[in-house]
Scaffold this motif. Structure first.
Motif, PDB file in Angstrom:
ATOM      1  N   THR A 238       0.857  -0.994  -0.095  1.00 48.63           N
ATOM      2  CA  THR A 238       0.145  -0.054  -0.095  1.00 48.63           C
ATOM      3  C   THR A 238       0.946   1.389  -0.106  1.00 48.63           C
ATOM      4  O   THR A 238       1.753   1.396   0.820  1.00 48.63           O
ATOM      5  N   VAL A 239       0.602   1.981  -1.041  1.00 50.01           N
ATOM      6  CA  VAL A 239       1.570   3.537  -1.186  1.00 50.01           C
ATOM      7  C   VAL A 239       0.554   4.745  -0.584  1.00 50.01           C
ATOM      8  O   VAL A 239      -0.163   5.078  -1.314  1.00 50.01           O
ATOM      9  N   ASN A 240       0.526   4.970   0.810  1.00 48.93           N
ATOM     10  CA  ASN A 240      -0.177   5.780   1.354  1.00 48.93           C
ATOM     11  C   ASN A 240      -0.242   7.207   0.847  1.00 48.93           C
ATOM     12  O   ASN A 240      -1.220   7.772   0.746  1.00 48.93           O
ATOM     13  N   PRO A 264      -4.274   4.536   1.865  1.00 47.05           N
ATOM     14  CA  PRO A 264      -4.357   3.324   1.964  1.00 47.05           C
ATOM     15  C   PRO A 264      -3.561   2.499   3.233  1.00 47.05           C
ATOM     16  O   PRO A 264      -2.415   3.339   3.448  1.00 47.05           O
ATOM     17  N   ALA A 265      -3.820   1.829   4.236  1.00 43.67           N
ATOM     18  CA  ALA A 265      -3.168   1.576   5.231  1.00 43.67           C
ATOM     19  C   ALA A 265      -2.574  -0.068   5.153  1.00 43.67           C
ATOM     20  O   ALA A 265      -1.669  -0.259   4.352  1.00 43.67           O
ATOM     21  N   GLN A 266      -3.275  -0.816   5.390  1.00 44.24           N
ATOM     22  CA  GLN A 266      -3.314  -2.511   5.659  1.00 44.24           C
ATOM     23  C   GLN A 266      -3.947  -3.267   4.162  1.00 44.24           C
ATOM     24  O   GLN A 266      -4.853  -2.485   3.648  1.00 44.24           O
ATOM     25  N   VAL A 267      -3.189  -4.172   3.905  1.00 50.06           N
ATOM     26  CA  VAL A 267      -3.604  -5.095   2.558  1.00 50.06           C
ATOM     27  C   VAL A 267      -3.594  -6.245   3.143  1.00 50.06           C
ATOM     28  O   VAL A 267      -2.464  -7.049   3.918  1.00 50.06           O
ATOM     29  N   TYR A 268      -4.488  -7.164   2.706  1.00 47.14           N
ATOM     30  CA  TYR A 268      -4.693  -8.634   2.991  1.00 47.14           C
ATOM     31  C   TYR A 268      -4.887  -9.449   1.825  1.00 47.14           C
ATOM     32  O   TYR A 268      -5.861  -8.884   1.335  1.00 47.14           O
ATOM     33  N   LEU A 269      -4.181 -10.369   1.391  1.00 51.19           N
ATOM     34  CA  LEU A 269      -4.635 -11.399   0.404  1.00 51.19           C
ATOM     35  C   LEU A 269      -5.401 -12.478   0.990  1.00 51.19           C
ATOM     36  O   LEU A 269      -5.175 -13.137   1.997  1.00 51.19           O
ATOM     37  N   ASN A 280      -8.737   1.695   3.379  1.00 46.37           N
ATOM     38  CA  ASN A 280      -8.118   3.111   2.986  1.00 46.37           C
ATOM     39  C   ASN A 280      -8.605   3.911   4.208  1.00 46.37           C
ATOM     40  O   ASN A 280      -9.721   4.177   4.619  1.00 46.37           O
ATOM     41  N   GLN A 281      -7.628   4.476   5.147  1.00 41.64           N
ATOM     42  CA  GLN A 281      -8.039   5.006   6.348  1.00 41.64           C
ATOM     43  C   GLN A 281      -8.001   6.560   6.187  1.00 41.64           C
ATOM     44  O   GLN A 281      -8.826   7.179   7.078  1.00 41.64           O
ATOM     45  N   GLY A 282      -7.497   7.187   5.206  1.00 36.49           N
ATOM     46  CA  GLY A 282      -7.608   8.632   5.240  1.00 36.49           C
ATOM     47  C   GLY A 282      -6.677   9.195   6.230  1.00 36.49           C
ATOM     48  O   GLY A 282      -5.540   8.570   6.642  1.00 36.49           O
ATOM     49  N   THR A 283      -7.169  10.065   7.020  1.00 38.57           N
ATOM     50  CA  THR A 283      -6.523  10.833   8.084  1.00 38.57           C
ATOM     51  C   THR A 283      -7.642  11.012   9.197  1.00 38.57           C
ATOM     52  O   THR A 283      -8.612  10.909   9.138  1.00 38.57           O
ATOM     53  N   LYS A 309     -15.289   4.386   9.731  1.00 35.52           N
ATOM     54  CA  LYS A 309     -14.122   5.673   9.630  1.00 35.52           C
ATOM     55  C   LYS A 309     -12.856   5.396  10.082  1.00 35.52           C
ATOM     56  O   LYS A 309     -12.684   4.604  11.072  1.00 35.52           O
ATOM     57  N   GLY A 310     -11.773   5.385   9.192  1.00 35.89           N
ATOM     58  CA  GLY A 310     -10.724   4.973   9.497  1.00 35.89           C
ATOM     59  C   GLY A 310     -10.225   3.484   9.200  1.00 35.89           C
ATOM     60  O   GLY A 310      -9.698   3.094  10.235  1.00 35.89           O
ATOM     61  N   ALA A 311     -10.758   3.140   8.285  1.00 37.49           N
ATOM     62  CA  ALA A 311     -10.489   1.723   8.068  1.00 37.49           C
ATOM     63  C   ALA A 311      -8.954   1.504   8.047  1.00 37.49           C
ATOM     64  O   ALA A 311      -8.252   2.140   7.019  1.00 37.49           O
ATOM     65  N   HIS A 312      -8.600   0.405   8.872  1.00 41.09           N
ATOM     66  CA  HIS A 312      -7.209   0.478   8.923  1.00 41.09           C
ATOM     67  C   HIS A 312      -6.664  -0.909   8.879  1.00 41.09           C
ATOM     68  O   HIS A 312      -6.039  -1.284   7.795  1.00 41.09           O
ATOM     69  N   GLY A 313      -6.930  -1.979   9.709  1.00 41.39           N
ATOM     70  CA  GLY A 313      -6.318  -3.339   9.899  1.00 41.39           C
ATOM     71  C   GLY A 313      -7.441  -4.041   8.932  1.00 41.39           C
ATOM     72  O   GLY A 313      -8.475  -3.668   8.989  1.00 41.39           O
TER      73      GLY A 313
END
Length: 360
Positions: A238-240, A264-269, A280-283, A309-313
């Motif tokens: 992820t390239v934030n 974008p924060a975390q990615v999982y396959l 996608n977390q944003g700020t 809001k703030g989707a991260h993990g």
């Protein structure tokens, strides 16, 4: 906002079938015992469900354990620090998390970052702490090697990773990597760790056996977390700062950029390597709330799913039926049906949930 708590981000049960065999009694006059019909065999089958759980690392100071059958928190483990990431060992017997030193009253965030944090190990069955291992400054993510030999921790402020013996819980050594190491994944053969360096535009490849960095790959500004296909041929990151997922062919280092949501924060396959799920977390001031679902074969976005809001993990259940997302600014976990791409449940947890891991 790199030095502000990693952007404030940077953070199914298995059914066993038991067939009961009927005991035949001795029959006089050499008469054969009656055979059990297929219908009767089916009626003797008993289903036993093995409990499955989700663990979330909550930066407010706790780990939440969630029963996936009920989507409810069943246990909370308090921590005096600020847990950022949590992982369950491959054999499902241990969960571990990183804990940065929490700011004391009157202390600056930089002061807290200058103190060594910990990797904390718990027994899954008993819920008791096994060991607390001091690592580096502001530890970010922790991941077990698939062979169960090591647990590896990224130390965000020390620009290195700690390699811990997962049996003795002793620190083996530290490996220098790029600036601001954060999220990472390890190859299925347990040989290499792919570390996203948030403070620069690279992913470091660490040879775990030989305890050294062997290569860096440029992927874009502020990479946060990586993912790796099971065959070890494709890396994603992820390239934030540029709002894309970098897809890297590791045989050529060729990169394809796939536009995703903001921050974008975390990615999982998924376990079949078919999809990559990007949170996608944003700020904190302008949070995003979406999950981008990418088809890794076609390199196309196939769905954009609204979470919190703030989707991260993000983590995917082993059967690929559900996707679980931590929402940092809502203190919740969203449960997404992978077939319908809809949120089917929302689970309240403690404040600032960050990392997330599945125990099957």
């Amino acid at each position: 906002m790199f030095n502000s708590k990693y952007f404030k981000l940077i953070g199914s049960s298995v059914v066993l079938t038991l067939t009961l065999a009927a005991c035949s009694s001795t029959v006089k006059n050499n008469t054969q015992a009656p055979k059990i019909s297929e219908q009767n065999k089916a009626e003797t089958k008993v289903e036993q469900k093995v409990p499955a759980y989700i663990y979330t690392a909550n930066e407010s100071g706790s780990i939440s354990k969630i029963d996936v059958a009920t989507n409810k928190v069943v246990e909370t483990f308090k921590d005096e620090g600020s847990p950022h990431n949590v992982q369950v060992s491959p054999d499902g017997k241990v969960f571990a998390y990183t804990s940065a030193v929490k700011m004391a009253k009157g202390q600056t965030e930089h002061g807290a970052m200058s103190m060594n944090g910990s990797a904390v190990f718990y027994d899954v069955e008993t819920g008791k702490q096994i060991r607390k291992v001091e690592v580096g400054k502001h530890p970010a993510h922790i991941v077990f090697t698939e062979d169960g030999k090591y647990a590896i921790v990224t130390n965000n402020e020390d620009n290195n990773v700690s390699i811990i013996d997962a049996k003795t819980y002793k620190l083996i050594n530290n490996v220098i990597v790029g600036k601001g190491p954060h999220g990472f994944r390890i190859s299925a053969d347990s040989q290499y760790a792919y570390i996203a360096n948030m403070g620069e535009d690279t992913v470091s490849i660490v040879d775990i056996t030989n305890i050294k960095e062997v290569k860096k790959i440029k992927v874009g500004k502020t990479p946060v977390t990586t993912g790796l296909t099971s065959d070890g041929k494709t890396l994603v990151a992820t390239v934030n700062a540029e709002n894309y997922l970098a897809v890297v062919d590791l045989s050529t280092d060729k990169i394809e950029k796939i536009a995703v949501g903001v921050g974008p924060a975390q990615v999982y396959l998924s376990t079949d390597d078919k999809y990559a799920f990007v949170a996608n977390q944003g700020t904190e001031k302008d949070p995003s709330n979406t999950i981008t679902k990418v088809n890794l074969t076609t390199k196309q976005v196939v769905a954009t799913i609204e979470a919190g809001k703030g989707a991260h993990g993000v983590v995917v259940s082993p059967d690929n039926k559900f996707v679980y997302v931590t929402n940092m600014y809502e203190a919740t976990v969203s449960v997404i049906d992978n077939e319908t791409n809809k949120v089917v449940a929302t689970i309240p947890v403690d404040e600032e949930p960050n990392g997330i891991s599945f125990k099957k």
